[in-house]
Design a protein around this motif. Structure first.
Motif, short mmCIF file in Angstrom:
data_model
loop_
_atom_site.label_atom_id
_atom_site.label_comp_id
_atom_site.label_asym_id
_atom_site.label_seq_id
_atom_site.Cartn_x
_atom_site.Cartn_y
_atom_site.Cartn_z
N VAL A 39 53.38 -10.53 84.55
CA VAL A 39 53.16 -9.83 83.49
C VAL A 39 51.80 -9.54 81.93
N VAL A 40 51.11 -10.51 82.38
CA VAL A 40 49.27 -10.82 81.38
C VAL A 40 48.53 -9.76 82.73
N VAL A 41 48.56 -10.55 83.93
CA VAL A 41 47.45 -10.65 84.78
C VAL A 41 47.69 -8.83 85.46
N LEU B 91 49.14 -6.77 84.19
CA LEU B 91 48.21 -4.96 82.36
C LEU B 91 47.24 -5.34 82.13
N GLY B 92 46.97 -6.71 82.55
CA GLY B 92 44.67 -6.77 82.62
C GLY B 92 44.44 -5.76 82.79
N PHE B 93 44.82 -5.76 85.04
CA PHE B 93 43.91 -5.00 85.29
C PHE B 93 44.36 -3.74 84.99
N ILE B 94 45.38 -3.12 85.30
CA ILE B 94 46.28 -1.44 84.44
C ILE B 94 44.58 -0.94 83.42
N LEU B 95 44.69 -1.84 82.32
CA LEU B 95 43.80 -2.16 80.94
C LEU B 95 42.00 -1.90 81.85
N VAL C 227 46.95 8.83 83.92
CA VAL C 227 48.64 8.89 83.58
C VAL C 227 48.50 7.74 84.40
N THR C 228 48.48 7.21 85.50
CA THR C 228 48.71 6.03 86.28
C THR C 228 49.02 4.96 86.20
N ALA C 229 48.28 4.80 84.94
CA ALA C 229 48.39 3.80 84.71
C ALA C 229 49.57 3.55 83.55
N LEU C 230 49.73 3.89 82.73
CA LEU C 230 51.00 4.25 81.72
C LEU C 230 51.53 4.32 82.30
N LEU C 231 52.10 5.03 83.50
CA LEU C 231 53.02 4.91 84.67
C LEU C 231 53.24 3.82 85.22
N SER C 232 52.36 2.93 85.19
CA SER C 232 52.45 1.64 86.00
C SER C 232 52.97 0.63 85.12
N SER C 233 52.23 0.47 84.05
CA SER C 233 52.81 -0.87 82.90
C SER C 233 54.32 0.32 82.59
N ILE C 234 55.03 0.72 82.33
CA ILE C 234 56.48 1.45 81.99
C ILE C 234 56.73 1.05 83.01
N ALA C 235 56.61 0.95 84.88
CA ALA C 235 57.63 0.49 85.55
C ALA C 235 57.43 -0.57 85.70
N LEU C 236 56.32 -1.91 85.60
CA LEU C 236 56.12 -2.93 85.19
C LEU C 236 57.71 -3.51 84.45
N TYR C 237 57.43 -2.79 83.36
CA TYR C 237 58.00 -3.31 82.13
C TYR C 237 59.73 -2.94 82.87
N MET D 158 53.40 -6.63 73.66
CA MET D 158 52.62 -6.20 74.65
C MET D 158 53.26 -4.81 74.93
N PHE D 159 53.98 -4.55 75.68
CA PHE D 159 53.70 -3.40 76.17
C PHE D 159 53.81 -1.95 75.23
N ILE D 160 54.54 -2.63 74.33
CA ILE D 160 53.58 -0.63 73.81
C ILE D 160 53.00 -1.24 72.88
N MET D 161 52.21 -2.03 73.02
CA MET D 161 50.35 -1.81 72.87
C MET D 161 49.68 -1.35 74.15
N THR D 162 50.07 -2.19 75.17
CA THR D 162 49.72 -1.61 75.82
C THR D 162 50.07 0.05 76.44
N TYR D 163 51.43 0.55 76.32
CA TYR D 163 51.20 1.81 76.09
C TYR D 163 50.60 2.22 75.63
N ALA D 164 50.66 2.01 73.53
CA ALA D 164 49.13 2.69 73.50
C ALA D 164 48.12 2.82 73.26
N ALA D 165 47.99 2.03 74.36
CA ALA D 165 46.35 1.73 74.35
C ALA D 165 45.91 2.47 74.89
N VAL D 166 46.64 2.76 76.39
CA VAL D 166 46.42 3.60 77.30
C VAL D 166 46.95 5.35 76.93
N ALA D 167 47.65 5.40 76.69
CA ALA D 167 48.18 6.70 75.99
C ALA D 167 46.85 7.23 74.80
#
Length: 326
Positions: free
Chosen positions: A193-195, A197-201, A223-233, A250-259
């Motif tokens: 998960v963490v690694v 998400l780090g690459f997505i960011l 947008v692809t990064a956002l969808l990838s994080s959602i698929a990972l979750y 952690m996932f919510i913060m990732t969604y917020a950051a990418v959005a």
């Protein structure tokens, strides 16, 4: 000793010791775990067997409702060269229930208890656990790390009708529990998960350096990064919890950051910000400076959690390397 109608009633005192062998199949969703341990019983009054002990939080069979516990007598309390006299020793295996606290999952710490009391309330016995300085700590835990253990007690009452029929009579029940404090080993969570998400960011951050003419590509990457994080979750095993866990946060913060990066990219190339240069440079500063600083701060917090968990980032990197090579 206990009193009833001003008479002294002698209750046998049983010395009890639980020596942990293994805790396994700790399931937060099913709220149960398996335990294997040695149980030693000693009474100076009369021999006491395991049949006089009721393990109150043991799982029950759906067929018949019997406790899911098996015991094997190792020593019957007689005089022998290896075991002390008057001490009966059993090897016990069973499934026990617990109440998980998952607010800090996957860095959570759970209390796994084996609770016991006298089987017959009408013929009570006083259970006396071994002193703390005489108890041996240890045992194998599957996927967890033992942090602490202790023995606790509580008293309950059965309220019934008094002998004269005009009042209430309280019958005390003494309960005891052997508790192990276990912390989840979260190295696999870092790898899975963490690694990622780090690459997505990281990819999201690098996309802001594309030239303005590549606006469509920049937005597509984000947008692809956002969808990838959602698929990972959605691909992760679900944790049965009534409230959001640290992993959900952690996932919510990732969604917020990418959005937020997507929104800033759109604003940066809007006609309004192009007319006001200072605002456009402020947006660029948020994307290129504030975003990486916030990401680094969050990463340092995760490293601190890993060190507290006992899984240093060096261990995480070693396992990641072995996974790639394998």
């Amino acid at each position: 000793m206990s009193t009833r109608q001003w008479e002294l009633v002698k209750s046998p005192v049983v010395d009890i010791s639980i020596d942990l062998i293994r805790l396994s199949r700790i399931d937060s969703n099913e709220r149960r775990f398996d335990a294997d341990f040695y149980l030693s019983l000693k009474s100076c009054d009369e021999p006491v067997s395991i049949e006089t002990i009721d393990f109150t939080n043991a799982e029950r069979s759906p067929i018949g409702g019997t406790r899911l516990i098996t015991s094997n007598m190792i020593h019957n309390g007689g005089v022998g060269p290896k075991f002390p006299p008057n001490v009966r020793v059993y090897k016990v295996s069973g499934t026990f229930q617990f109440n998980p606290e998952l607010e800090t999952y996957p860095f959570d710490t759970q209390r796994l208890s084996v609770s016991f009391q006298a089987r017959k309330v009408a013929s009570p016995i006083f259970i006396q656990p071994l002193a703390q300085d005489l108890r041996r700590s240890g045992g194998d835990l599957d996927g967890w790390r033992l942090r602490d253990e202790y023995v606790g007690s509580e008293q309950d009452f059965i309220s019934t009708i008094a002998a004269n029929g005009t009042g209430r009579h309280l019958v005390p029940i003494h309960k005891f529990n052997q508790t192990w404090v276990a912390q989840r080993i979260s190295i696999d969570y870092y790898i899975r998960v963490v690694v990622p998400l780090g690459f997505i960011l990281l990819v999201t951050y690098f996309s802001v350096f594309l030239p303005p003419a590549r606006f469509d590509s920049t937005v597509a990457i984000q947008v692809t990064a956002l969808l990838s994080s959602i698929a990972l979750y959605l691909a992760l095993p679900k944790v049965d919890s009534d409230q959001a866990t640290l992993s959900d946060g952690m996932f919510i913060m990732t969604y917020a950051a990418v959005a937020l990066m997507i929104g800033l990219t759109i604003l940066k190339d809007s006609a309004i910000l192009r007319a006001v240069g200072s605002l456009r440079y402020a947006v660029i500063g948020l994307q290129r400076i504030a975003f990486p600083i916030a990401t680094v701060v969050a990463t340092l917090q995760l490293i601190a959690l890993a060190d507290r968990d006992g899984a240093s980032m060096w261990m995480v990197l070693q396992k990641l390397q072995s996974s790639i090579v394998g």
